[in-house]
Design an enzyme around this catalytic site. Structure first.
Site, short mmCIF file in Angstrom:
data_model
loop_
_atom_site.label_atom_id
_atom_site.label_comp_id
_atom_site.label_asym_id
_atom_site.label_seq_id
_atom_site.Cartn_x
_atom_site.Cartn_y
_atom_site.Cartn_z
N THR A 1 -1.50 11.00 2.80
CA THR A 1 -2.62 11.40 1.94
C THR A 1 -3.89 10.77 2.51
O THR A 1 -3.88 9.64 3.00
CB THR A 1 -2.43 10.94 0.48
OG1 THR A 1 -2.15 9.53 0.45
CG2 THR A 1 -1.29 11.69 -0.19
N ALA B 1 -1.12 6.91 1.18
CA ALA B 1 -1.95 5.80 1.64
C ALA B 1 -3.43 6.01 1.32
O ALA B 1 -4.20 5.06 1.31
CB ALA B 1 -1.76 5.64 3.16
N LYS B 2 -3.81 7.26 1.13
CA LYS B 2 -5.20 7.62 0.82
C LYS B 2 -6.16 6.94 1.80
O LYS B 2 -7.16 6.32 1.41
CB LYS B 2 -5.54 7.29 -0.63
CG LYS B 2 -4.65 8.12 -1.60
CD LYS B 2 -5.01 7.89 -3.04
CE LYS B 2 -4.20 8.78 -3.98
NZ LYS B 2 -2.80 8.37 -4.20
N ARG B 3 -5.83 7.05 3.08
CA ARG B 3 -6.64 6.44 4.13
C ARG B 3 -7.81 7.34 4.53
O ARG B 3 -7.90 8.48 4.10
CB ARG B 3 -5.78 6.16 5.38
CG ARG B 3 -4.62 5.19 5.14
CD ARG B 3 -5.10 3.81 4.79
NE ARG B 3 -4.03 2.82 4.89
CZ ARG B 3 -3.40 2.24 3.87
NH1 ARG B 3 -3.73 2.56 2.63
NH2 ARG B 3 -2.46 1.34 4.07
#
Lengths: 299, 299
Positions: free
Chosen positions: B122, B92-94
């Protein structure tokens, strides 16, 4: 919405207020919880209460995502309800490799795909140019790039100084020197490099930057690097930033600011008068902004 | 899943393969499109085909988000279908300010809230410590922090050298020097600082890092800074990275690697034999990994 249209709205409403629609079920006024879609009901009433005073709305996507698919339904309904003359920001802080960023852009810009189309999206810069460009492929849509954020953790990487030297001597064999596109010769902070380099990706008619209100004095430096760009400024209100300082250091001849307030407006009251209290706080901020716009000769 | 359990799975399946479940409607085998939930059907069959060879599954959230609420429904169903002994990664690369990151953590870790609970997520490091810590509040859940990514844009910021000097002389008045928590005295790249500083936030039993396979030689340097941490390695396959180099520079005594392949497996064929071709490619990679695990004395 184009840059000129946004400036037009700011002058017409005498405001550069952005309302953060960050609905937390744990904080919603209790009397709303019986509604079939309490989240949307909360947002709808807040929009009704604050629309006279706000030029933009910024739902932070985390608040909706935390509730799974129903949260996304509430977000869709909320977006559809926001008046067409308000600038909409998907505060998503997304970013991934090129083909994946394209899908994030689709999620927030392509109504045929996801059911939603915002004017803009916040994007994290860590993965560089090709992670940001796909958002800019969408005509008339904006990217709001994180530059200097309002939180304490901004000190971990953003405010570190970069070395003009291209690479360490022992790394030449790893081909790093060749992978640099621009020769560096300046002493700049990480966030300054983000501001500077990103201007090669898009102009002040497509790109904005997030600078936290808690970093107001740094706005002076930001303006040296990005004099014309709009800046999205969170942190006035609950996070303690000062509107006056923000305007002093950050305003330009087109205003160039969108100041966001969420908790101080949407939770001004948690009772049955929450809309009224929200309207009052939004109006208070709008009046402060009107005074600043006049002082700067913009209206 | 704990670190020991993950290592156990790697040894048992003789594999450190992570399959990227990135379903793009435009690329799905045509015969699936008539299914009520084509996305889930695609994933379900791929999971069935590859589960003997994979220890982890990594849906990239953008692919689901692009489809709005129905995409999230498909994601929920997919997650529920993944075997319990497989490590799940929400790619999600949040990342956001503290209270907001908590909600992202809820979205991906709290089944009662969103209907989904992944083992890991992620996270983008740009906003620093307080944007990452909320994810680590969740017991037995992992954060996979972006360090050196596989794409070209990694050259924009990640591989830039930091200056040992704390701040520019003229910035002292802005209080920056005081906002630094750690005194810097090393010549390090931005991504190296991410690797080093983040170890103060969580240990090798909670934190992993993303390092692109296209940056395999840099793994040597990564291992100097983070010898024990698991590394999530995308980019072997469609992006051109080399498995052999990844293992040579990146493997440690516990393996310490999760190598992700998406397109090379899930789109190995777009016909009615897509499952079979996916299984074949997954098995091919597992066999290569088995050879590496043996060569390194791990099995």
């Amino acid at each position: 919405m184009t840059r000129n249209q946004l400036i037009e709205q700011i002058k017409r409403k005498k405001s550069f207020l952005c309302v953060g629609l960050d609905p937390d079920l744990k904080k919603l006024p209790k009397h709303l919880l019986k509604e079939p879609d309490a989240i949307f009901e909360f947002n709808k009433r807040l929009i009704d209460a604050t629309a006279p005073y706000a030029v933009a709305y910024k739902p932070n996507i985390a608040f909706y995502e935390a509730l799974g698919p129903r949260g996304w339904n509430s977000l869709q309904r909320t977006l559809a309800y926001i008046p067409k003359d308000c600038f909409t920001i998907a505060d998503a802080k997304r970013g991934d490799i090129g083909n994946t960023s394209s899908l994030y852009a689709q999620a927030f810009f392509d109504k045929n795909s996801s059911g939603m189309s915002f004017d803009s999206i916040t994007v994290a810069p860590y993965m560089g140019r090709d992670s940001v460009m796909p958002f800019l492929e969408f005509k008339d849509k904006w990217v709001i790039l994180l530059a200097l954020t309002s939180n304490e953790g901004s000190a971990d990487f953003q405010t570190h100084l970069l070395n003009p030297q291209l690479s360490r001597n022992d790394d030449d064999e790893l081909g790093l020197a060749n992978s640099q596109i621009v020769v560096e010769n300046q002493n700049e902070y990480v966030f300054e490099r983000v501001l500077r380099v990103s201007q090669e990706w898009g102009g002040a008619d497509r790109l904005m930057y997030v600078v936290g209100a808690t970093k107001a004095p740094m706005l002076k430096q930001v303006r040296k690097i990005a004099p014309d760009h709009f800046l999205l400024i969170p942190g006035v209100g609950a996070q303690g930033g000062s509107m006056e300082e923000v305007c002093k250091y950050g305003m330009n001849k087109d205003c160039g600011l969108l100041v966001n307030a969420a908790r101080s407006i949407i939770y001004a009251s948690s009772g049955t008068d929450f809309e009224q209290k929200a309207a009052e706080e939004a109006q208070r901020m709008q009046q402060e902004m009107e005074a600043q716009l006049k002082a700067f000769g913009i209206i």
